[in-house]
Scaffold this motif. Structure first.
Motif, mmCIF file in Angstrom:
data_model
loop_
_atom_site.group_PDB
_atom_site.id
_atom_site.type_symbol
_atom_site.label_atom_id
_atom_site.label_comp_id
_atom_site.label_asym_id
_atom_site.label_seq_id
_atom_site.Cartn_x
_atom_site.Cartn_y
_atom_site.Cartn_z
ATOM 1 N N ARG A 229 1.034 -1.018 -0.121
ATOM 2 C CA ARG A 229 0.262 0.076 0.191
ATOM 3 C C ARG A 229 1.106 0.689 -0.262
ATOM 4 O O ARG A 229 0.603 2.306 -0.929
ATOM 5 N N SER B 210 1.250 4.057 -3.291
ATOM 6 C CA SER B 210 1.214 5.629 -2.751
ATOM 7 C C SER B 210 2.330 6.311 -3.700
ATOM 8 O O SER B 210 1.829 7.194 -4.206
ATOM 9 N N ALA C 23 -1.334 8.710 1.304
ATOM 10 C CA ALA C 23 -1.412 7.263 1.762
ATOM 11 C C ALA C 23 -2.494 6.791 1.352
ATOM 12 O O ALA C 23 -3.016 5.673 0.801
ATOM 13 N N GLU D 285 -4.559 3.017 0.351
ATOM 14 C CA GLU D 285 -5.538 2.977 0.912
ATOM 15 C C GLU D 285 -6.917 2.731 0.478
ATOM 16 O O GLU D 285 -7.796 1.610 0.544
ATOM 17 N N HIS E 257 -7.051 -1.045 -0.867
ATOM 18 C CA HIS E 257 -7.384 -1.449 0.317
ATOM 19 C C HIS E 257 -8.725 -2.054 -0.480
ATOM 20 O O HIS E 257 -8.985 -3.001 0.362
ATOM 21 N N TRP E 258 -9.354 -0.907 0.177
ATOM 22 C CA TRP E 258 -10.595 -1.112 0.642
ATOM 23 C C TRP E 258 -11.174 -1.642 -0.711
ATOM 24 O O TRP E 258 -12.203 -2.643 -0.185
#
Length: 212
Positions: A91, A95, A187, A191, A194-195
């Motif tokens: 992650r 980013s 970030a 993120e 990831h979601w």
């Protein structure tokens, strides 16, 4: 004594120098304002050398965008497929990659928008763009599938569709970041990915009826 370049190596070097010069000239003059003479002169070649490698200014520009997007995607695919790092590291790396792209090649981004408008009105160049998008999606989908391979992998994941969303999310956030960095914190992209993958592990829901 230095080794003489082979014919193939010399041609590859010429193409590389022409692409580098094209990036500089396009950024300075815009797609419409740049001429093949400008590009050839900046690269230190004749227009004949340019036309022996590229059929037109349009083809040169498509090749330039293809090379740049391919390089970025290849780097992202390596990050995604690397099993040596944990999810948090991936992650963070994604980013950072978005921040790097948003900070670099700002002039080229404007040219991408300019050429997009140009290409969608010309089927032959739109077809090239479609081909590149699909090739990029295929590479990323394969990397996502490799990363997800394991006992916890959800069944029937449409990795092609997921790759499309990941690509579009990246491009969209890059554009927003360039306009207003505060809207895209450092970030956020990691993120958001990831979601997305958290959602893939959620229990399936019936599709929304958008016609009602």
């Amino acid at each position: 004594m230095s080794r003489r370049l082979t014919r193939v190596e010399n041609r590859a070097r010429t193409r590389s120098l022409l692409l580098e010069a094209a990036a500089e000239v396009f950024a300075r003059k815009g797609f419409a304002g740049a001429s093949v003479e400008d590009i050839a002169e900046a690269a230190g070649f004749s227009t004949g050398a340019l036309y022996s490698n590229f059929a037109s200014k349009d083809e040169l520009f498509v090749e330039l965008l293809t090379a740049r997007s391919g390089e970025r995607l290849a780097g992202a695919a390596v990050v995604v497929a690397d099993r040596s790092g944990g999810v948090g590291e991936i992650r963070l790396a994604l980013s950072r990659r978005l921040l790097d792209v948003a900070a670099e090649e700002v002039d080229l981004a404007a040219l991408q928008a300019e050429f997009w408008l140009y290409a969608i009105r010309r089927p032959q160049f739109r077809a090239r763009m479609v081909g590149q998008l699909r090739a990029n999606r295929e590479v990323l989908a394969a990397a996502l599938a490799e990363r997800a391979d394991g006992p916890a992998r959800p069944a029937d994941v449409p990795f092609d569709d997921v790759a499309t969303v990941v690509m579009a999310l990246f491009q969209g956030l890059v554009q927003v970041r360039r306009i207003d960095p505060e809207l895209v914190p450092e970030a956020l992209y990691g993120e958001a990915v990831h979601w997305l993958f958290t959602g893939l592990h959620a229990p399936p829901r019936p599709p929304l009826d958008l016609t009602s």
